[in-house]
Motif scaffolding. Structure first.
Motif, PDB file in Angstrom:
ATOM      1  N   LEU A 149       2.783  -7.571 -12.688  1.00 16.00           N
ATOM      2  CA  LEU A 149       4.077  -6.958 -13.185  1.00 16.00           C
ATOM      3  C   LEU A 149       5.260  -7.591 -12.617  1.00 16.00           C
ATOM      4  O   LEU A 149       5.141  -8.119 -11.159  1.00 16.00           O
ATOM      5  CB  LEU A 149       4.117  -5.611 -12.890  1.00 16.00           C
ATOM      6  N   ASN A 150       6.328  -7.871 -13.321  1.00 18.19           N
ATOM      7  CA  ASN A 150       7.754  -8.257 -12.591  1.00 18.19           C
ATOM      8  C   ASN A 150       8.379  -7.025 -12.139  1.00 18.19           C
ATOM      9  O   ASN A 150       8.665  -5.922 -12.994  1.00 18.19           O
ATOM     10  CB  ASN A 150       8.548  -8.805 -13.646  1.00 18.19           C
ATOM     11  N   ILE A 167       9.081  -3.183 -14.091  1.00 23.25           N
ATOM     12  CA  ILE A 167       9.138  -1.740 -13.567  1.00 23.25           C
ATOM     13  C   ILE A 167      10.421  -1.995 -12.487  1.00 23.25           C
ATOM     14  O   ILE A 167      10.538  -3.101 -11.755  1.00 23.25           O
ATOM     15  CB  ILE A 167       7.997  -1.820 -12.461  1.00 23.25           C
ATOM     16  N   VAL A 168      11.072  -0.934 -12.536  1.00 28.12           N
ATOM     17  CA  VAL A 168      12.439  -1.011 -11.422  1.00 28.12           C
ATOM     18  C   VAL A 168      12.048   0.334 -10.592  1.00 28.12           C
ATOM     19  O   VAL A 168      11.723   1.454 -11.085  1.00 28.12           O
ATOM     20  CB  VAL A 168      13.723  -0.671 -12.327  1.00 28.12           C
ATOM     21  N   MET A 195      10.967   2.978 -14.965  1.00 28.76           N
ATOM     22  CA  MET A 195      11.716   3.700 -13.887  1.00 28.76           C
ATOM     23  C   MET A 195      10.689   4.191 -13.044  1.00 28.76           C
ATOM     24  O   MET A 195       9.819   4.839 -13.723  1.00 28.76           O
ATOM     25  CB  MET A 195      12.742   4.564 -14.239  1.00 28.76           C
ATOM     26  N   ILE A 196      10.743   3.993 -11.683  1.00 33.83           N
ATOM     27  CA  ILE A 196       9.878   4.947 -10.883  1.00 33.83           C
ATOM     28  C   ILE A 196      10.671   5.673  -9.888  1.00 33.83           C
ATOM     29  O   ILE A 196      11.265   5.073  -9.145  1.00 33.83           O
ATOM     30  CB  ILE A 196       8.738   3.841 -10.020  1.00 33.83           C
ATOM     31  N   THR A 197      10.827   7.107 -10.390  1.00 32.37           N
ATOM     32  CA  THR A 197      11.394   7.970  -9.342  1.00 32.37           C
ATOM     33  C   THR A 197      10.674   9.170  -9.385  1.00 32.37           C
ATOM     34  O   THR A 197       9.763   9.343 -10.261  1.00 32.37           O
ATOM     35  CB  THR A 197      12.977   8.287  -9.774  1.00 32.37           C
ATOM     36  N   ALA A 198      11.191   9.784  -8.691  1.00 29.50           N
ATOM     37  CA  ALA A 198      10.762  11.663  -8.482  1.00 29.50           C
ATOM     38  C   ALA A 198      11.148  12.067  -9.787  1.00 29.50           C
ATOM     39  O   ALA A 198      12.340  11.730 -10.580  1.00 29.50           O
ATOM     40  CB  ALA A 198      10.863  12.337  -7.358  1.00 29.50           C
ATOM     41  N   SER A 199      10.490  12.941 -10.133  1.00 37.86           N
ATOM     42  CA  SER A 199      11.125  13.761 -11.410  1.00 37.86           C
ATOM     43  C   SER A 199      12.431  14.476 -11.271  1.00 37.86           C
ATOM     44  O   SER A 199      12.967  14.754 -10.029  1.00 37.86           O
ATOM     45  CB  SER A 199       9.980  14.816 -12.021  1.00 37.86           C
ATOM     46  N   SER A 200      13.129  14.864 -12.459  1.00 35.44           N
ATOM     47  CA  SER A 200      14.490  15.290 -12.391  1.00 35.44           C
ATOM     48  C   SER A 200      14.585  16.481 -11.391  1.00 35.44           C
ATOM     49  O   SER A 200      15.674  16.936 -10.777  1.00 35.44           O
ATOM     50  CB  SER A 200      14.932  15.587 -13.773  1.00 35.44           C
TER      51      SER A 200
END
Length: 316
Positions: free
Chosen positions: A5-6, A77-78, A103-108
């Motif tokens: 992955l980039n 992936i960011v 995107m990889i973040t925690a959920s809203s």
């Protein structure tokens, strides 16, 4: 299996971004690693093979430039790290994809609750979790009991956290912006302070790791992996009630053996690399979960293992 992955990490210049870079450089999931920060006066340029300086999120061209970067470099992936950027993405409801990248973040909900210290307290109270009494500084005319903890309602890190012992100190620290502060009951650390990695997959699998830590200049300078069934149970309940998908950091202290949560950081934390070295690979699990893959599991019994925060020098 999706490999090669980039991956782009934004806000990579701080300690968390540098830790993520070190993990990703050794990951089989990484083909090409990119890092962007608003400054090159940090060590990230020596960690990220493809480092560049980008715009602040407040710049009107920020989102356009970021999408252009993603397109030109075929980013898959960011991973945004800086809390101001995370707040921006949360407010803009950009939490799933940006351009063609995931995107990889925690959920809203975790982001919403964790970003605001007063909302954190309200959430913990509503859900029946033990927490320190927390009030808006602007609502207080006087304080009867000292010490108390004064902290920025929306800030991150330790620079806007103060132990207050008098009304004179309270007035001094809130003189310019009392609206941005909360006052929190002081919890003794005689039974220890704990920082906990908490991960929950999109399928509901929960994993956690507990460090009993000591702070050094506002960071976790030393810590030991501990086992505490009461804390683990509390973390699992929190993950469900906050609708967590992804990885967050939970800080607490013990009062008469009762764990009391005083902070929820809705992002990867400064101990992410230590956790990874101890088999708690929440960054890797987040990537796997985002790609719909089965979670890897390199966890082992590491209770009693210790970490020490060190420094590394770079020149050019």
């Amino acid at each position: 299996m999706n490999k090669g992955l980039n991956i782009l990490v934004t806000g990579c210049g701080g300690d968390i971004g540098q830790s993520l870079g070190k993990i990703l450089l050794k990951s089989d999931y990484t083909k090409t690693l990119y890092g962007i920060d608003i400054s090159d006066k940090n060590a990230a340029q020596f960690i990220y093979p493809n480092f560049s300086v980008g715009l602040r999120f407040t710049d009107e061209s920020y989102l356009h430039q970021l999408k252009t970067f993603i397109k030109n470099n075929s980013i898959d992936i960011v991973i945004p790290i800086a809390e101001p950027e995370l707040r921006y993405f949360s407010e803009q409801n950009i939490l799933d994809t940006i351009g063609s990248a995931k995107m990889i973040t925690a959920s809203s909900k975790a982001l919403e609750v964790g970003f605001d210290k007063y909302k954190t307290a309200q959430f913990l109270k509503a859900e029946g979790f033990p927490f320190p009494k927390t009030q808006l500084a602007q609502d207080l005319k006087t304080l009867e009991l000292f010490p108390v903890i004064l902290k920025s309602r929306t800030g991150s890190g330790s620079k806007d956290i103060h132990k207050i012992n008098s009304m004179e100190e309270f007035s001094f620290y809130t003189r310019n912006n009392v609206e941005d502060y909360v006052v929190q009951e002081h919890i003794t650390d005689k039974n220890g302070e704990f920082t906990c990695g908490l991960f929950r997959s999109s399928k509901g699998e929960i994993r956690s790791q507990i460090f009993k830590r000591e702070l050094l200049s506002g960071y976790s300078g030393y810590g030991e992996v501990v086992e505490n069934k009461t804390i683990t149970s509390l973390l699992e309940e929190l993950a469900v009630k906050i609708d967590l998908v992804g990885s967050i950091n939970v800080q607490l202290r013990l009062t008469e053996s009762l764990p009391m949560i005083f902070e929820i950081n809705p992002r990867f934390s400064s101990t992410v690399l230590f956790r990874h070295l101890f088999g708690f690979e929440d960054l890797i699990w987040s990537i796997e979960d985002r790609l719909g893959l089965e979670l890897s599991d390199n966890r082992k019994n590491v209770v009693g293992r210790k970490f020490y925060k060190g420094y590394e020098e770079y020149t050019n």
